[in-house]
Write an enzyme that holds these catalytic residues in place. Structure first.
Site, PDB file in Angstrom:
ATOM      1  N   ARG A 127      22.027 -36.258 -14.718  1.00 12.37           N
ATOM      2  CA  ARG A 127      22.075 -37.172 -13.555  1.00 12.37           C
ATOM      3  C   ARG A 127      21.061 -36.728 -12.508  1.00 12.37           C
ATOM      4  O   ARG A 127      21.168 -35.648 -11.932  1.00 12.37           O
ATOM      5  CB  ARG A 127      23.490 -37.154 -12.949  1.00 12.37           C
ATOM      6  CG  ARG A 127      23.654 -38.030 -11.737  1.00 12.37           C
ATOM      7  CD  ARG A 127      23.549 -39.503 -12.046  1.00 12.37           C
ATOM      8  NE  ARG A 127      24.596 -39.937 -12.967  1.00 12.37           N
ATOM      9  CZ  ARG A 127      24.511 -41.039 -13.724  1.00 12.37           C
ATOM     10  NH1 ARG A 127      23.449 -41.818 -13.663  1.00 12.37           N
ATOM     11  NH2 ARG A 127      25.502 -41.356 -14.548  1.00 12.37           N
ATOM     12  N   ARG A 165      16.531 -39.819 -23.719  1.00 13.27           N
ATOM     13  CA  ARG A 165      16.990 -38.950 -22.624  1.00 13.27           C
ATOM     14  C   ARG A 165      18.072 -37.956 -23.055  1.00 13.27           C
ATOM     15  O   ARG A 165      18.408 -37.056 -22.287  1.00 13.27           O
ATOM     16  CB  ARG A 165      17.454 -39.776 -21.421  1.00 13.27           C
ATOM     17  CG  ARG A 165      18.680 -40.627 -21.649  1.00 13.27           C
ATOM     18  CD  ARG A 165      19.102 -41.334 -20.363  1.00 13.27           C
ATOM     19  NE  ARG A 165      20.316 -42.110 -20.566  1.00 13.27           N
ATOM     20  CZ  ARG A 165      21.101 -42.528 -19.595  1.00 13.27           C
ATOM     21  NH1 ARG A 165      20.810 -42.259 -18.341  1.00 13.27           N
ATOM     22  NH2 ARG A 165      22.182 -43.234 -19.866  1.00 13.27           N
ATOM     23  N   HIS A 188      12.888 -43.535 -14.943  1.00 13.08           N
ATOM     24  CA  HIS A 188      14.006 -43.924 -14.059  1.00 13.08           C
ATOM     25  C   HIS A 188      14.120 -42.918 -12.894  1.00 13.08           C
ATOM     26  O   HIS A 188      15.123 -42.213 -12.751  1.00 13.08           O
ATOM     27  CB  HIS A 188      15.264 -43.897 -14.941  1.00 13.08           C
ATOM     28  CG  HIS A 188      16.520 -44.462 -14.382  1.00 13.08           C
ATOM     29  ND1 HIS A 188      17.090 -44.048 -13.205  1.00 13.08           N
ATOM     30  CD2 HIS A 188      17.363 -45.397 -14.887  1.00 13.08           C
ATOM     31  CE1 HIS A 188      18.229 -44.703 -13.007  1.00 13.08           C
ATOM     32  NE2 HIS A 188      18.414 -45.534 -14.019  1.00 13.08           N
ATOM     33  N   ASP A 236      21.348 -52.955  -7.381  1.00 14.64           N
ATOM     34  CA  ASP A 236      20.903 -52.735  -8.751  1.00 14.64           C
ATOM     35  C   ASP A 236      20.061 -53.960  -9.104  1.00 14.64           C
ATOM     36  O   ASP A 236      20.587 -54.995  -9.500  1.00 14.64           O
ATOM     37  CB  ASP A 236      22.115 -52.586  -9.690  1.00 14.64           C
ATOM     38  CG  ASP A 236      21.709 -52.099 -11.072  1.00 14.64           C
ATOM     39  OD1 ASP A 236      20.486 -51.990 -11.330  1.00 14.64           O
ATOM     40  OD2 ASP A 236      22.601 -51.824 -11.888  1.00 14.64           O
ATOM     41  N   GLU A 261      12.175 -47.340 -10.179  1.00 19.08           N
ATOM     42  CA  GLU A 261      11.869 -47.045 -11.578  1.00 19.08           C
ATOM     43  C   GLU A 261      10.662 -47.825 -12.089  1.00 19.08           C
ATOM     44  O   GLU A 261      10.542 -49.023 -11.805  1.00 19.08           O
ATOM     45  CB  GLU A 261      13.107 -47.384 -12.424  1.00 19.08           C
ATOM     46  CG  GLU A 261      14.361 -46.718 -11.873  1.00 19.08           C
ATOM     47  CD  GLU A 261      15.655 -47.294 -12.426  1.00 19.08           C
ATOM     48  OE1 GLU A 261      15.630 -47.803 -13.568  1.00 19.08           O
ATOM     49  OE2 GLU A 261      16.679 -47.253 -11.734  1.00 19.08           O
TER      50      GLU A 261
HETATM   51  O1  TA6 Z   1      18.467 -48.485 -13.600  1.00 21.03           O
HETATM   52  C1  TA6 Z   1      19.643 -48.910 -13.038  1.00 21.03           C
HETATM   53  C2  TA6 Z   1      20.773 -48.655 -13.979  1.00 21.03           C
HETATM   54  O2  TA6 Z   1      20.561 -49.315 -15.196  1.00 21.03           O
HETATM   55  C3  TA6 Z   1      22.059 -49.073 -13.290  1.00 21.03           C
HETATM   56  O3  TA6 Z   1      22.614 -50.258 -13.799  1.00 21.03           O
HETATM   57  C4  TA6 Z   1      22.932 -47.857 -13.354  1.00 21.03           C
HETATM   58  O4  TA6 Z   1      23.979 -47.946 -14.194  1.00 21.03           O
HETATM   59  C5  TA6 Z   1      21.945 -46.739 -13.616  1.00 21.03           C
HETATM   60  O5  TA6 Z   1      20.868 -47.278 -14.289  1.00 21.03           O
HETATM   61  C6  TA6 Z   1      22.439 -45.451 -14.230  1.00 21.03           C
HETATM   62  O6  TA6 Z   1      22.724 -45.569 -15.575  1.00 21.03           O
HETATM   63  P1  TA6 Z   1      23.366 -44.346 -16.357  1.00 21.03           P
HETATM   64  O7  TA6 Z   1      23.481 -44.789 -17.775  1.00 21.03           O
HETATM   65  O8  TA6 Z   1      22.435 -43.184 -16.186  1.00 21.03           O
HETATM   66  O9  TA6 Z   1      24.691 -44.073 -15.708  1.00 21.03           O
END
Ligand code: TA6
Length: 293
Positions: A71, A93, A162, A205, A264
């Site tokens: 994260r 990832r 991202h 988002d 992103e």
């Molecule tokens: O890029 C935005 C997103 O797709 C959101 O919808 C949010 O869920 C975020 O990425 C994080 O995703 P993750 O799978 O890392 O929890």
């Protein structure tokens, strides 16, 4: 962020592999900047130009376990973006990458990490590929995801770099250059028009479909503007989970959302079938270039 367990391997004067919570991390300590890249996910964890706060946000509760996505940092979302297939944001990832090469000079360091198809990747995505992540650390950070179709048939993909940016206070952070039109993921993909500036007061988002060449993140409390230049993308996703979202995530502190903003470099597609087509032997690059003013 130097709480490492041990040094595994010194690759060069300023490039060392260290271990944190069992994860191997390439640590770059150059006169121009400090950076870290985990082999797990080829995940940039830190970029700190000399005399600056970290430009990259990393969750204090980030989980470095092999099956988890870290994260924060710069998750490499590939061969798809989002939840169009499982696992969410693709397998890159959560895969273990390897060091292909590294070079350094007075201006900075370049480290290239690699991921190739394996039985594990074929089990979720039955295509042959070669992925390389070039991380160039100098006064700027340039991250290039280069993917090559090594199969004898075409395949389709989407993806994103991202990036989680580190800001002093999300409520005072102002983003410009993302363009007006966006697809709102919080309103079932409704197409909306936004203003020239974005200052958050709640969760967002959004897939901004017409980003400008330069996206700026004004971070007044850190007395800086982060500049982001993307290429190979077709949109810029902007995301912050806000308080409720952060509380729902085991790997983000409840107040973690207050100091982060995801902007992103995204090659977006609504499904794998609608993704970018890559023919055998063709390569594609998705790039983000980050600097501080
Ligand atoms: O890029 C935005 C997103 O797709 C959101 O919808 C949010 O869920 C975020 O990425 C994080 O995703 P993750 O799978 O890392 O929890």
């Amino acid at each position: 962020m130097e709480n490492f367990n041990s040094v595994v391997n010194a690759l060069a004067d300023c490039v060392t592999i260290v271990e944190r919570e069992g994860a191997k991390i390439v640590r770059i300590a150059h006169d121009k900047a400090y950076a870290e890249v985990a082999l797990h996910g080829a995940h940039v964890l830190s970029f700190k130009p000399t005399d600056q706060e970290d430009v990259i946000w990393l969750s204090e509760k980030a989980d470095f376990s092999p099956e988890k996505a870290i994260r924060g940092g710069i998750p490499v979302c590939w061969p798809w973006f989002g939840r169009v297939a499982a696992p969410a944001h693709g397998f890159a990832r959560t895969s273990e990458w390897y060091v292909v090469e590294h070079r350094e000079n007075e201006e900075g360091v370049i480290v290239c990490l690699g991921l190739d198809e394996s039985d594990e990747t074929r089990a979720v995505w039955p295509n042959s590929f070669e992925a390389r992540l070039y991380v160039e650390v100098s006064e700027k950070l340039k991250v290039t995801l280069e993917v090559t179709n090594t199969d004898d048939k075409e395949w389709k993909f989407s993806g994103a770099l991202h990036t989680y940016f580190n800001v002093a206070d999300i409520r005072e952070t102002v983003t410009t250059g993302m363009g007006a039109e966006y697809v709102d993921s919080l309103q079932d993909g409704k197409i909306c028009q936004g203003g020239a500036e974005l200052q958050l007061t709640d969760t967002v988002d959004r897939v901004y479909t017409q980003p400008e060449e330069l996206i700026s993140i004004r971070d007044p409390k850190n007395e800086r503007t982060i500049e982001v230049r993307n290429s190979g993308d077709n949109s810029a996703v902007i995301w912050n989970p806000w308080a409720e979202g952060a509380q729902g995530m085991g790997d983000m502190a409840d107040n973690g959302y207050e100091t982060m903003l995801c902007v992103e470099s995204t090659l977006h597609a609504n499904s794998i079938e609608e993704g970018k087509v890559l023919q055998p032997e063709e390569s594609y690059q998705l790039i983000t270039e980050i600097s501080v003013k």
